[in-house]
Scaffold this active site. Sequence first.
Site, short mmCIF file in Angstrom:
data_model
loop_
_atom_site.label_atom_id
_atom_site.label_comp_id
_atom_site.label_asym_id
_atom_site.label_seq_id
_atom_site.Cartn_x
_atom_site.Cartn_y
_atom_site.Cartn_z
N ASP A 10 0.85 -1.20 0.00
CA ASP A 10 0.00 0.00 0.00
C ASP A 10 0.89 1.25 0.00
OD1 ASP A 10 0.92 -0.54 2.62
OD2 ASP A 10 -0.83 0.42 3.56
N HIS A 240 9.56 -0.24 8.35
CA HIS A 240 8.76 -1.44 8.64
C HIS A 240 8.79 -2.48 7.52
CE1 HIS A 240 6.80 0.51 12.11
NE2 HIS A 240 6.66 1.57 11.35
C1 BDR Z 1 2.73 -0.67 8.66
O1 BDR Z 1 1.66 0.27 8.50
C2 BDR Z 1 1.89 1.07 7.37
O2 BDR Z 1 1.59 2.38 7.62
C3 BDR Z 1 3.32 0.86 6.98
O3 BDR Z 1 3.50 0.99 5.58
C4 BDR Z 1 3.61 -0.54 7.45
O4 BDR Z 1 3.22 -1.48 6.48
C5 BDR Z 1 3.44 -0.41 9.98
O5 BDR Z 1 2.56 -0.56 11.05
CA CA Z 2 2.79 -0.84 4.17
#
Ligand code: BDR
Ligand code: CA
Length: 313
Positions: A10, A240
Amino acid sequence: MRHPILFDTDPGVDDAQAIAIALRHPELELLGLTTTYGNVDVEVATRNALLLAELAGREVPVAQGAAAPLIKPRHPAPAHIHGANGLGDIPLPAVRGRADPRSAAQFIVDTVNGRPGEVTLVAVGPLGNLAAALQLDPTLTERVNRVVIMGGAIREGGNVTPVAEANMFNDPDAAARVLTAGWPLTLVGLDVTHRCVLTPEHMARIEAGQGELGRVLAGSYAFYRDFYRDFLGIEGCCPHDSCALAWLLRPELFTTARGHLTVVTEGDAEGQTIFAPQGRAFIEARWARTPLVEVCLDADGPAVSDWIADSLA
Ligand code: BDR
Ligand code: CA
């Protein structure tokens, strides 16, 4: 050895960093990108995925997927973290390519079945596309090589509620189906990603190494970094989504455990991942009713962060 992967995403600032690794790393064979709503609307996610591939000079299929959660109403997109355009609101060039005509779910089914036993699904957004793929073909569980998910939190608290991580919280019903489907699965959650910091020095090396793509990664990072400084007091950001690829290629940097996962789908703890270690007897047997999976409990954060920067520098 090259790992054939499908990357479900995303994008999203940290997604973009991970997509760059997926596009560039010599040990990965990127078979396609599938997109979902989450950090942005799904149409924006698709545009960003196409753009990042074009900036890397790669022709990679992009298939668009879920626009909303399976059952629940959608939470607003976090424009204060990723920008309204998902890439820190920097000006972006026009995209030339178009998405694959298939849905993300159909694309996942076709790709996994086309290379039985070989393909690893790496998912770093809300899990609606994987849940829809399972609905189209429940036997997919027998032909996927592995599913690697950035999401959840085992001992670490949540990042959008005291107990829930964003990807789980955004579609807990999809997460529950995917995490308990009985396929080989590894969860890379906040227990890992909160140990990692991508510093401005790391990003300067990435920008220097990635040409046009580096300009977008560095510009979007600057916006994301402001959020981390203002809200979390960190000088840098948690990469992340790249951590899921780091686990795939450098598992020796991670501490893992096997056990049973439950995802809470209702109430105050909605989106929480609950982990029951394998063989541990609790007062009720129900914590062991879901299939065994692997979860990451910890990682060498500085080494993972350096690996991310080295992969792109
Ligand atoms: C996850 O949430 C999204 O905002 C980031 O892209 C990552 O996949 C981290 O909690
Ligand atoms: Ca993500």
